[in-house]
Design a protein around this motif. Structure first.
Motif, PDB file in Angstrom:
ATOM      1  N   SER A 179     -18.874 -44.092  26.683  1.00  0.00           N
ATOM      2  CA  SER A 179     -20.260 -44.548  26.569  1.00  0.00           C
ATOM      3  C   SER A 179     -20.401 -45.568  25.449  1.00  0.00           C
ATOM      4  CB  SER A 179     -21.204 -43.362  26.323  1.00  0.00           C
ATOM      5  OG  SER A 179     -20.855 -42.666  25.157  1.00  0.00           O
ATOM      6  N   LYS A 180     -21.300 -46.487  25.696  1.00  0.00           N
ATOM      7  CA  LYS A 180     -21.673 -47.487  24.696  1.00  0.00           C
ATOM      8  C   LYS A 180     -23.162 -47.698  24.875  1.00  0.00           C
ATOM      9  CE  LYS A 180     -20.372 -52.040  22.911  1.00  0.00           C
ATOM     10  NZ  LYS A 180     -19.519 -53.227  23.133  1.00  0.00           N
ATOM     11  N   ASN A 181     -23.925 -47.247  23.883  1.00  0.00           N
ATOM     12  CA  ASN A 181     -25.380 -47.145  24.017  1.00  0.00           C
ATOM     13  C   ASN A 181     -25.665 -46.216  25.209  1.00  0.00           C
ATOM     14  OD1 ASN A 181     -25.681 -48.954  21.845  1.00  0.00           O
ATOM     15  ND2 ASN A 181     -25.422 -50.698  23.232  1.00  0.00           N
ATOM     16  N   ASN A 182     -26.435 -46.675  26.180  1.00  0.00           N
ATOM     17  CA  ASN A 182     -26.693 -45.857  27.364  1.00  0.00           C
ATOM     18  C   ASN A 182     -25.934 -46.373  28.585  1.00  0.00           C
ATOM     19  OD1 ASN A 182     -28.225 -43.784  26.347  1.00  0.00           O
ATOM     20  ND2 ASN A 182     -30.172 -44.842  26.627  1.00  0.00           N
ATOM     21  N   TYR A 223     -34.609 -43.977  30.360  1.00  0.00           N
ATOM     22  CA  TYR A 223     -34.039 -44.955  29.432  1.00  0.00           C
ATOM     23  C   TYR A 223     -33.387 -46.086  30.217  1.00  0.00           C
ATOM     24  CZ  TYR A 223     -34.325 -40.828  26.407  1.00  0.00           C
ATOM     25  OH  TYR A 223     -34.768 -39.721  25.726  1.00  0.00           O
ATOM     26  N   HIS A 280     -30.353 -47.959  31.237  1.00  0.00           N
ATOM     27  CA  HIS A 280     -29.001 -47.427  31.271  1.00  0.00           C
ATOM     28  C   HIS A 280     -28.251 -47.925  32.505  1.00  0.00           C
ATOM     29  CE1 HIS A 280     -31.084 -44.829  34.131  1.00  0.00           C
ATOM     30  NE2 HIS A 280     -29.900 -44.615  34.667  1.00  0.00           N
TER      31      HIS A 280
END
Length: 342
Positions: free
Chosen positions: A238-241, A286, A288
């Protein structure tokens, strides 16, 4: 067939200790089989541990003594009639190297001495056994391999992990009174090593990402969740969302076949789709992206999956990772996955 050198690299990521300076020379050695590789790692690791000293702990011991030490075991003394010899059975604690960690290591080395490894390696291992003269042999069939590690015994974590791999690979079975050695590293062991290697590779080589073997919660319409299985991922990047869920697969066949037609393994595809859609719903509020990937260890089959599907708004890919090539190319493929999906 995976080159022995690549198995070493996989082990070095699974056990980060192997990337320390003390083990660097192993990367340049040529090993003729996996047993020799594991023997070399244990040979080196035990030698390093001996320089720090074998771990000791208090061990309960009972024996017949002429003077009182510790607690007197009256019932056992009467039963064995030691008092007739002016002795008694005493139970006391002894600060000893005869603890389970050392017993596992000694028993594993003895097992390796029966394996197809070089005579020079056997000679080196026998020299190490001299330092285990006060350590008992243990039946590895009954060992609890889920040991607890802390700051005081973490040096043993890699050694016991390697012992477990050796035990599973060189499991001895009695067949008409003789000892038979199984093939080293069965499919199940290689599957676990493959999963662990991928996870630890991304943790080390891509610190900009969060790499975990996370669980995914079922997105339910009510609170009823009894008897639902856990959704345990192999690797979640994961990277951010932005999320990539990787399911690592080490099979003898990458596809299933019926009536001469090759298709993906149904359960594998259903599983990754379920993971992705539940994670997708979890992040619905969010901004994503959630993608999924089945990452097979490539076999020598003619049909090699390399597909990307767009399913209900999510991308699910199926790739084969060729472990029978120079490790730099394996590394490049894994780097490209992180770059292209995140």
């Amino acid at each position: 067939m995976i080159p022995i050198q690549n198995i070493y690299y996989m082990l070095s990521y699974a056990f980060q200790t192997l990337q320390a300076e003390n083990y660097k020379d192993l990367a340049t050695e040529n090993f003729h089989n996996t047993a020799e590789l594991c023997a070399a790692i244990l040979d080196k690791g035990i030698g390093i541990q001996l320089k720090h000293g074998l771990r000791r702990d208090y061990v309960s011991k009972s024996e017949s003594l002429s003077t009182l030490q510790g607690k007197l075991n009256i019932s056992e003394s009467i039963k064995t009639q030691t008092m007739l010899k002016k002795q008694m059975i005493c139970t006391y604690d002894e600060f000893s190297t005869n603890i389970q960690f050392n017993q596992i290591i000694k028993s594993t080395v003895l097992l390796l001495l029966k394996a197809n490894i070089t005579n020079s390696r056997k000679k080196s291992l026998r020299k190490l056994l001299l330092f285990f003269s006060d350590v008992n042999e243990i039946d590895l069939h009954f060992v609890n391999w889920n040991q607890q590690y802390n700051r005081s015994n973490q040096n043993y974590q890699m050694l016991i992990g390697m012992c477990y791999l050796v035990y599973k690979g060189l499991l001895t079975t009695q067949n008409n009174g003789t000892t038979k050695l199984m093939d080293f590293f069965d499919g199940q062991q290689m599957c676990r090593l493959y999963e662990k290697f991928l996870l630890e590779y991304y943790r080390k080589e891509h610190p900009e990402l969060t790499a975990n073997a996370s669980q995914i919660a079922w997105q339910l319409d009510d609170t009823e969740n009894q008897m639902l299985p856990r959704m345990q991922t192999d690797i979640m990047l994961s990277k951010n969302n932005n999320i990539l869920i990787i399911d690592a697969k080490y099979y003898s066949h990458m596809t299933q076949q019926q009536y001469g037609i090759h298709t993906l393994h149904s359960n594998n595809l259903y599983q990754i789709f379920t993971y992705v859609k539940n994670k997708e719903f979890e992040l619905r509020n969010y901004e994503h992206t959630v993608s999924g990937m089945l990452l097979y260890a490539q076999t020598d089959e003619d049909i090699i999956p390399n597909n990307t599907y767009h399913m209900s708004g999510n991308q699910i890919s199926v790739l084969a990772l060729d472990l029978n090539q120079d490790f730099s190319k394996i590394s490049r493929t894994l780097d490209d996955i992180a770059k292209n999906f995140l």
